[in-house]
Design a protein around this motif. Structure first.
Motif, PDB file in Angstrom:
ATOM      1  N   PRO A 230       0.814  -1.151   0.078  1.00  0.00           N
ATOM      2  CA  PRO A 230      -0.009  -0.044   0.112  1.00  0.00           C
ATOM      3  C   PRO A 230       0.994   1.183  -0.066  1.00  0.00           C
ATOM      4  O   PRO A 230       2.138   1.448   0.507  1.00  0.00           O
ATOM      5  CB  PRO A 230      -0.751  -0.130   1.216  1.00  0.00           C
ATOM      6  CG  PRO A 230       0.100  -0.983   2.059  1.00  0.00           C
ATOM      7  CD  PRO A 230       0.712  -1.997   1.086  1.00  0.00           C
ATOM      8  N   PHE A 231       0.439   2.236  -0.541  1.00  0.00           N
ATOM      9  CA  PHE A 231       1.113   3.622  -0.680  1.00  0.00           C
ATOM     10  C   PHE A 231       1.069   4.240   0.629  1.00  0.00           C
ATOM     11  O   PHE A 231       2.069   4.902   1.041  1.00  0.00           O
ATOM     12  CB  PHE A 231       0.408   4.393  -1.649  1.00  0.00           C
ATOM     13  CG  PHE A 231       0.534   3.952  -2.787  1.00  0.00           C
ATOM     14  CD1 PHE A 231       1.580   3.190  -3.617  1.00  0.00           C
ATOM     15  CD2 PHE A 231      -0.562   4.291  -3.915  1.00  0.00           C
ATOM     16  CE1 PHE A 231       1.423   2.726  -4.810  1.00  0.00           C
ATOM     17  CE2 PHE A 231      -0.868   3.244  -5.154  1.00  0.00           C
ATOM     18  CZ  PHE A 231       0.099   2.736  -5.693  1.00  0.00           C
ATOM     19  N   THR A 232      -0.204   4.076   1.435  1.00  0.00           N
ATOM     20  CA  THR A 232      -0.170   4.610   2.822  1.00  0.00           C
ATOM     21  C   THR A 232      -0.725   3.388   3.444  1.00  0.00           C
ATOM     22  O   THR A 232      -1.378   2.721   3.201  1.00  0.00           O
ATOM     23  CB  THR A 232      -1.243   5.689   2.693  1.00  0.00           C
ATOM     24  OG1 THR A 232      -2.491   5.411   2.103  1.00  0.00           O
ATOM     25  CG2 THR A 232      -0.466   6.924   1.912  1.00  0.00           C
ATOM     26  N   PRO A 233      -0.525   3.357   4.988  1.00  0.00           N
ATOM     27  CA  PRO A 233      -1.092   2.224   5.478  1.00  0.00           C
ATOM     28  C   PRO A 233      -2.521   2.145   5.554  1.00  0.00           C
ATOM     29  O   PRO A 233      -3.362   2.985   5.624  1.00  0.00           O
ATOM     30  CB  PRO A 233      -0.556   2.587   7.066  1.00  0.00           C
ATOM     31  CG  PRO A 233       0.643   3.608   6.987  1.00  0.00           C
ATOM     32  CD  PRO A 233       0.372   4.272   5.827  1.00  0.00           C
ATOM     33  N   LEU A 234      -2.894   0.998   5.519  1.00  0.00           N
ATOM     34  CA  LEU A 234      -4.193   0.571   5.614  1.00  0.00           C
ATOM     35  C   LEU A 234      -4.802   0.440   7.196  1.00  0.00           C
ATOM     36  O   LEU A 234      -3.897   0.049   8.111  1.00  0.00           O
ATOM     37  CB  LEU A 234      -4.692  -0.654   4.966  1.00  0.00           C
ATOM     38  CG  LEU A 234      -4.266  -0.833   3.381  1.00  0.00           C
ATOM     39  CD1 LEU A 234      -4.405  -2.466   3.065  1.00  0.00           C
ATOM     40  CD2 LEU A 234      -4.913   0.161   2.316  1.00  0.00           C
ATOM     41  N   SER A 235      -6.026   0.852   7.381  1.00  0.00           N
ATOM     42  CA  SER A 235      -6.697   0.995   8.572  1.00  0.00           C
ATOM     43  C   SER A 235      -7.008  -0.394   8.948  1.00  0.00           C
ATOM     44  O   SER A 235      -7.070  -1.373   8.212  1.00  0.00           O
ATOM     45  CB  SER A 235      -7.897   1.775   8.922  1.00  0.00           C
ATOM     46  OG  SER A 235      -8.974   1.027   7.919  1.00  0.00           O
ATOM     47  N   SER A 236      -7.094  -0.892  10.181  1.00  0.00           N
ATOM     48  CA  SER A 236      -7.608  -2.130  10.619  1.00  0.00           C
ATOM     49  C   SER A 236      -8.822  -2.681   9.832  1.00  0.00           C
ATOM     50  O   SER A 236      -8.928  -3.899   9.225  1.00  0.00           O
ATOM     51  CB  SER A 236      -7.919  -2.419  12.017  1.00  0.00           C
ATOM     52  OG  SER A 236      -6.700  -2.005  12.568  1.00  0.00           O
ATOM     53  N   ALA A 237      -9.849  -1.850   9.723  1.00  0.00           N
ATOM     54  CA  ALA A 237     -10.967  -2.013   9.103  1.00  0.00           C
ATOM     55  C   ALA A 237     -10.858  -2.331   7.704  1.00  0.00           C
ATOM     56  O   ALA A 237     -11.280  -3.286   6.904  1.00  0.00           O
ATOM     57  CB  ALA A 237     -12.088  -1.189   9.152  1.00  0.00           C
TER      58      ALA A 237
END
Length: 348
Positions: free
Chosen positions: A320-327
């Motif tokens: 991912p380009f930016t961190p994915l949230s937990s959801a």
């Protein structure tokens, strides 16, 4: 006025990316106005992510039966289209092919008579399919002082051709061999192709869109006069650009949920608008890696391009380009597992 998120959801709906649909593969290919197939297996992943219950055997059968073919069309790139669309559309793109050849090889044919060259190349390819390199070597026997590569590209840019199986078959490998459309499909392309139908098909699969968007997808120019003749509705985007659309095309509520989706490399969703901000929020360039189309691609989260994926050692790896949230990660991981199982199938 249509918001960027509204445009996003409208295009996702038309691309079958808000929910998978039950539709025969050939109908889906036509609805999408063709699928990028520079990477020959990419359409399999593209159909898997859009269609409920898609099986690789369905598209392989369409290819073997010549109901779907791979030809240089939009943007002078190889697209998978139905045979009927290939016959209907091919002549629309001749100017695109000629312009691309001139840009890369202009003046390098020397004194070779192009009509004679194309007639000789057609005879060679009607004998049996050839790769571009093989065609160049065969043509060089008549024009030994010419660069075989230039001769081959002149032929493949100015003759109506398709790439033939086994290239493009799941679980098989095949060289990029060319045959004439007339020999392979038994019919000549329609010389009276109409751009109006092409524009409507684009809007049906990618709209709402500007004239610049249609021209970016197709490679054609001077399409504003075409849109003016069609019965279309008009909108503005957040930047004030004029957008056109079909009156009855879906335009869902901007708050409609969009599940994560894995796209193949070269998918037209990310390549077919001059203004790509409806899907790409940071002006990031779409990667065009070499490959067969079934080992890497892009990831959509909430309808936005958020990363790339690759299949390595039997596992889907996400970047991912930016961190994915937990959801977001909880939503992405089951989809990644389904993709892994699909890619591991040799037949199906």
């Amino acid at each position: 006025m249509l918001s960027r998120r509204g445009l996003n959801r409208a295009t996702l709906a038309r691309q079958f990316l808000l929910e998978r649909v039950e539709l025969p593969a050939l109908e889906a290919i036509e609805h999408l106005a063709g699928m990028q197939s520079q990477a020959p297996l990419a359409p399999y992943v593209g159909l898997w992510t859009r269609l409920a219950g898609f099986r690789t055997a369905e598209l392989s059968a369409l290819t073997v039966e010549r109901a779907a073919v791979r030809a240089q069309l939009m943007r002078n790139t190889v697209h998978l289209v139905s045979a009927r669309d290939c016959l209907s559309w091919y002549h629309l793109f001749e100017s695109v092919h000629s312009r691309d050849f001139a840009a890369h090889f202009g003046g390098r044919l020397g004194g070779v008579d192009q009509a004679e060259l194309l007639e000789h190349a057609r005879t060679i390819l009607d004998g049996k399919p050839r790769t571009r390199a093989e065609l160049g070597q065969a043509l060089a026997k008549r024009w030994p002082d010419m660069d075989p590569k230039v001769l081959a590209y002149a032929a493949t840019h100015h003759l109506a051709l398709v790439q033939v199986p086994p290239r493009g078959l799941w679980g098989q490998s095949g060289r990029a061999e060319w045959s004439t459309i007339e020999t392979f499909l038994g019919r000549r392309p329609n010389p009276e192709s109409q751009a109006e139908g092409l524009v409507r098909r684009y809007l049906n699969g990618y709209g709402p869109a500007s004239v610049a968007d249609v021209q970016r997808w197709s490679g054609l120019t001077r399409l504003h006069e075409i849109t003016e003749r069609l019965d279309l509705v008009r909108f503005r985007d957040e930047e004030g650009r004029e957008l056109f659309d079909l009156p009855d095309a879906p335009r869902p509520d901007p708050d409609t949920p969009a599940p994560p989706r894995f796209l193949p490399e070269y998918d037209n969703l990310l390549l077919s608008h001059a203004d790509r901000s409806r899907m790409i929020t940071d002006s990031r360039r779409v990667p065009l890696p070499p490959g067969n189309g079934a080992r890497t691609g892009t990831l959509l989260v909430d309808g936005i391009w958020r990363g790339v994926w690759s299949l390595r050692a039997g596992e889907i790896h996400l970047e991912p380009f930016t961190p994915l949230s937990s959801a977001e990660r909880d939503a992405v991981e089951p989809e990644a597992e389904m993709l892994r199982r699909f890619l591991e199938m040799r037949t199906g």
